[in-house]
Design an enzyme around this catalytic site. Structure first.
Site, PDB file in Angstrom:
ATOM      1  N   LYS A 194      -8.106 -59.229   3.010  1.00 47.25           N
ATOM      2  CA  LYS A 194      -7.145 -60.942   3.063  1.00 47.25           C
ATOM      3  C   LYS A 194      -8.517 -62.353   3.597  1.00 47.25           C
ATOM      4  O   LYS A 194      -8.569 -62.318   4.889  1.00 47.25           O
ATOM      5  CB  LYS A 194      -7.085 -60.470   4.313  1.00 47.25           C
ATOM      6  CG  LYS A 194      -5.633 -60.320   5.281  1.00 47.25           C
ATOM      7  CD  LYS A 194      -4.534 -60.504   4.509  1.00 47.25           C
ATOM      8  CE  LYS A 194      -3.842 -61.678   5.862  1.00 47.25           C
ATOM      9  NZ  LYS A 194      -2.586 -62.590   5.502  1.00 47.25           N
ATOM     10  N   ASP A 227      -1.233 -58.221   2.513  1.00 44.77           N
ATOM     11  CA  ASP A 227       0.097 -58.387   3.235  1.00 44.77           C
ATOM     12  C   ASP A 227       1.503 -58.120   2.005  1.00 44.77           C
ATOM     13  O   ASP A 227       2.079 -57.619   1.991  1.00 44.77           O
ATOM     14  CB  ASP A 227       0.658 -59.430   3.964  1.00 44.77           C
ATOM     15  CG  ASP A 227       0.597 -60.588   3.589  1.00 44.77           C
ATOM     16  OD1 ASP A 227      -1.045 -60.641   2.417  1.00 44.77           O
ATOM     17  OD2 ASP A 227       0.058 -61.516   3.509  1.00 44.77           O
ATOM     18  N   ASP A 251      -5.430 -47.444   6.681  1.00 46.33           N
ATOM     19  CA  ASP A 251      -4.919 -46.906   7.069  1.00 46.33           C
ATOM     20  C   ASP A 251      -3.094 -47.635   6.646  1.00 46.33           C
ATOM     21  O   ASP A 251      -2.719 -46.509   6.582  1.00 46.33           O
ATOM     22  CB  ASP A 251      -5.235 -46.665   8.506  1.00 46.33           C
ATOM     23  CG  ASP A 251      -4.906 -45.765   9.690  1.00 46.33           C
ATOM     24  OD1 ASP A 251      -4.338 -45.203   8.648  1.00 46.33           O
ATOM     25  OD2 ASP A 251      -5.139 -46.109  10.285  1.00 46.33           O
TER      26      ASP A 251
END
Ligand code: NAD
Length: 370
Positions: A194, A227, A251
């Protein structure tokens, strides 16, 4: 051949010994038909180790794991040991293995076998033939970063803190794993972070770019925000080949990708450590699923996740790509022929047991080699 391929088998608890029994059948077949000899040792981990030694992983077993070329693990845990103190819980055995072997790279393939494509929650054409590899950094990032903890503020409110932190060497070593594995596949790496909102993401992107340009110019590197990657995984998963990402995003994204395949009983994994001077990496191979106490001892478990973990071991620890291909192809043959354990059963298919599945996989390997 090489009796120096040292393999430690840790079947563990619940269905662990059942699924591992079928892997042993496969390894025996390799021994007699492909002249691939392993120097195999077997030991306890998890609840069974606690029962025998009072600890979920004894020091002696840990030392064997450190000396082995590869460790193959079934599963740990179960209701018998749920009330034990935290340090004695079966899962602590697994965590100690990962920690002491310094396994920083977790490899989670998401492969959809054509015969099982309909079992996915996504449309069949989106997932049929899917074969992607998610590489998750396993020992750094926000799960381990300092400072961490819960404190009480002067105004009486409580504050929970975790720290996302990555140093250059942690990014570079996981990057190398990704680039090297991509070279053995279609030569594409998508690095995920990110960088738009996190400095650790900016550093991650810069280091990956530098590493790619300096050492792996032949591998095509792309970048994606985490995302967006989550969206793309369920929109058009086949656009990816190798995805490399940090501990937290890995994860989430690896579980998301796993579900594209439709069944827990089909998912293998590998965790790798740093390469030593000879290029050998410490390595642990295990199915993604747990010990499935609800079906333990009934010969109903699906052994394919563990068998596919053994195929990963052949490929990544022992450079036996042809034999890994053979084993994976045998699994494909068995599914194409309509054989199913209960967890992946579909209408009109043939329901078989755990041990039947192992036997039929071995028969398929024999057919392909004679
Ligand atoms: P689980 O993965 O053991 O089981 C979830 C469900 O999937 C169950 O209904 C089970 O029957 C089914 N299932 C799992 N593997 C299967 C297989 N190979 N074939 C057919 N069906 C299969 O998860 P859980 O029930 O949440 O946990 C059970 C125990 O396993 C707990 O003690 C947990 O802590 C432990 N666990 C261990 C690991 C590990 O060893 N890596 C991972 C997850 C959970």
């Amino acid at each position: 051949m090489a009796a120096n391929r040292k393999l430690l088998i840790l079947p563990g608890d619940g269905i662990g010994p059942e699924v591992m029994g079928e892997v042993k059948r496969v390894l025996d077949w390799m021994d007699s038909h492909r002249a691939i000899t392993f120097d195999v040792d077997e030991d306890l981990v998890g609840g069974c180790a606690y029962d025998a030694h009072g600890a979920p992983l004894s020091d002696a077993t840990m030392n064997k794991a450190l000396a082995a070329d590869a460790v193959l693990l079934g599963a740990v845990g179960g209701p018998t040991w749920e009330k034990l103190p935290f340090a004695s819980q079966p899962e602590r055995g697994l965590l100690r293995l990962r920690k002491d072997m310094e396994l920083f790279a977790n490899l989670r393939p998401a492969i959809v076998f054509d015969a099982l494509a309909e079992a996915s929650t996504l449309k069949t054409d989106l997932v049929a033939g899917l074969d992607i590899l998610i590489i998750r950094e396993l020992t750094g990032g926000v799960y381990f970063g300092e400072p961490r903890g819960i404190t009480t503020l002067p105004n009486g409110e409580r504050r929970g803190v975790n720290t996302q932190v990555y140093d250059t060497h942690e990014i570079v070593r996981i990057g190398r794993v990704a680039f090297e594995l991509a070279r053995k596949r279609s030569g594409r790496v998508c690095s995920v972070e990110k960088a738009n909102v996190m400095e650790s993401g900016v550093l991650w992107r810069e280091e990956m770019t530098k590493l790619g340009a300096a050492e792996y110019p032949d591998v095509k590197l792309s970048h994606m925000y985490a995302d967006n990657c989550a969206m793309q995984l369920v929109r058009a998963p086949k656009q990816f080949d190798v995805i490399v990402t940090d501990n937290l995003f890995g994860d989430l994204l690896s579980d998301c990708a796993a579900m594209l395949t439709g069944s827990l009983g089909m998912l293998p994994s590998a965790s790798l450590g740093a390469a030593d001077a000879t290029g050998r990496r410490k390595a642990l191979y295990e199915p993604v699923h747990g010990s499935a106490p609800d079906i333990a001892g009934t010969n109903k478990a699906n052994p394919l996740a563990t068998i596919l973990s053994a195929a990963m071991m052949l490929r990544y620890s022992f450079d036996l790509a042809d034999d890994a291909d053979l084993l994976e192809q045998a699994v494909r043959d068995v599914l194409d022929a309509g054989y199913r354990t209960a967890d992946i059963m579909q209408e009109g298919k043939i329901l078989i047991s755990c041990s039947d599945m192992g036997e039929i996989v071995v028969e398929a390997m024999t057919r392909r080699t004679t």
